[in-house]
Design an enzyme around this catalytic site. Sequence first.
Site, PDB file in Angstrom:
ATOM      1  N   ASN A 179      -4.633  -0.674  12.592  1.00  0.00           N
ATOM      2  CA  ASN A 179      -4.185  -1.417  11.421  1.00  0.00           C
ATOM      3  C   ASN A 179      -5.093  -2.640  11.223  1.00  0.00           C
ATOM      4  O   ASN A 179      -5.574  -3.241  12.183  1.00  0.00           O
ATOM      5  CB  ASN A 179      -2.710  -1.815  11.506  1.00  0.00           C
ATOM      6  CG  ASN A 179      -2.342  -2.674  12.697  1.00  0.00           C
ATOM      7  OD1 ASN A 179      -2.790  -2.430  13.817  1.00  0.00           O
ATOM      8  ND2 ASN A 179      -1.502  -3.665  12.471  1.00  0.00           N
TER       9      ASN A 179
ATOM     10  N   ASN B 227      -4.903  -8.350   6.002  1.00  0.00           N
ATOM     11  CA  ASN B 227      -5.714  -9.152   5.104  1.00  0.00           C
ATOM     12  C   ASN B 227      -4.869 -10.309   4.593  1.00  0.00           C
ATOM     13  O   ASN B 227      -3.656 -10.174   4.464  1.00  0.00           O
ATOM     14  CB  ASN B 227      -6.194  -8.261   3.939  1.00  0.00           C
ATOM     15  CG  ASN B 227      -7.227  -8.939   3.090  1.00  0.00           C
ATOM     16  OD1 ASN B 227      -6.910  -9.758   2.245  1.00  0.00           O
ATOM     17  ND2 ASN B 227      -8.479  -8.597   3.322  1.00  0.00           N
TER      18      ASN B 227
ATOM     19  N   SER C 227      -4.592 -11.290   1.695  1.00  0.00           N
ATOM     20  CA  SER C 227      -3.891 -10.723   0.542  1.00  0.00           C
ATOM     21  C   SER C 227      -3.135  -9.519   1.080  1.00  0.00           C
ATOM     22  O   SER C 227      -3.678  -8.419   1.199  1.00  0.00           O
ATOM     23  CB  SER C 227      -4.901 -10.306  -0.538  1.00  0.00           C
ATOM     24  OG  SER C 227      -4.234  -9.725  -1.617  1.00  0.00           O
ATOM     25  N   TYR C 228      -1.884  -9.727   1.446  1.00  0.00           N
ATOM     26  CA  TYR C 228      -1.121  -8.753   2.230  1.00  0.00           C
ATOM     27  C   TYR C 228      -1.177  -7.323   1.696  1.00  0.00           C
ATOM     28  O   TYR C 228      -1.219  -6.369   2.465  1.00  0.00           O
ATOM     29  CB  TYR C 228       0.340  -9.185   2.360  1.00  0.00           C
ATOM     30  CG  TYR C 228       0.531 -10.464   3.149  1.00  0.00           C
ATOM     31  CD1 TYR C 228      -0.325 -10.815   4.196  1.00  0.00           C
ATOM     32  CD2 TYR C 228       1.571 -11.328   2.844  1.00  0.00           C
ATOM     33  CE1 TYR C 228      -0.150 -11.986   4.914  1.00  0.00           C
ATOM     34  CE2 TYR C 228       1.757 -12.506   3.563  1.00  0.00           C
ATOM     35  CZ  TYR C 228       0.899 -12.828   4.593  1.00  0.00           C
ATOM     36  OH  TYR C 228       1.080 -13.979   5.310  1.00  0.00           O
TER      37      TYR C 228
ATOM     38  N   GLU D 113      -2.715   4.700  10.622  1.00  0.00           N
ATOM     39  CA  GLU D 113      -2.762   6.093  10.186  1.00  0.00           C
ATOM     40  C   GLU D 113      -3.659   6.240   8.958  1.00  0.00           C
ATOM     41  O   GLU D 113      -4.432   7.196   8.858  1.00  0.00           O
ATOM     42  CB  GLU D 113      -1.347   6.600   9.846  1.00  0.00           C
ATOM     43  CG  GLU D 113      -0.380   6.526  11.005  1.00  0.00           C
ATOM     44  CD  GLU D 113       0.394   5.216  11.094  1.00  0.00           C
ATOM     45  OE1 GLU D 113       1.505   5.242  11.635  1.00  0.00           O
ATOM     46  OE2 GLU D 113      -0.095   4.166  10.633  1.00  0.00           O
TER      47      GLU D 113
ATOM     48  N   CYS E 212       2.294   5.887   4.782  1.00  0.00           N
ATOM     49  CA  CYS E 212       1.495   6.687   5.713  1.00  0.00           C
ATOM     50  C   CYS E 212       2.025   8.107   5.804  1.00  0.00           C
ATOM     51  O   CYS E 212       1.248   9.062   5.894  1.00  0.00           O
ATOM     52  CB  CYS E 212       1.477   6.043   7.092  1.00  0.00           C
ATOM     53  SG  CYS E 212       0.433   4.572   7.139  1.00  0.00           S
TER      54      CYS E 212
END
Length: 130
Positions: A42, A45, A47-48, A55, A89
């Site tokens: 994973n 960022n 900016s979520y 995955e 995912c």
Amino acid sequence: MMDPVLAEQAKFAFQQAYAPFSRFHVGAALRTKSGKVFFGANVENSSYGLARCAEQSAIQTMASNGEREFTEVVVYSEASPPASPCGACRQILFEFSPEAKVYCYNHLGDVIEGTVQDFLPHGFRLNPDR
């Protein structure tokens, strides 16, 4: 039975995760129909909405290398119970291989398993004959 090579690759990917905001690391590794292994971690960022799950990272690497199907995916986290793929995912995994095996495991040795289709019953496919 969970493939020990994929389990180790997922654990390695977990260690590479970039999760400065959630501090929740996840690693994933998958084996393609042709036998190749791809993994991803994973990556968050500031900016979520631009963050990517492990995955998704593994699938993007697989697809970027010309592969289109996988036979199994292993997801590693230190969550208890083991973290399973999020809804997005599950849909992305379903797009490529709805019948592939999924193994979610953690540092305690707990395992949750099923097929992608078990994790996302009635998943959406634009081209169901693919």
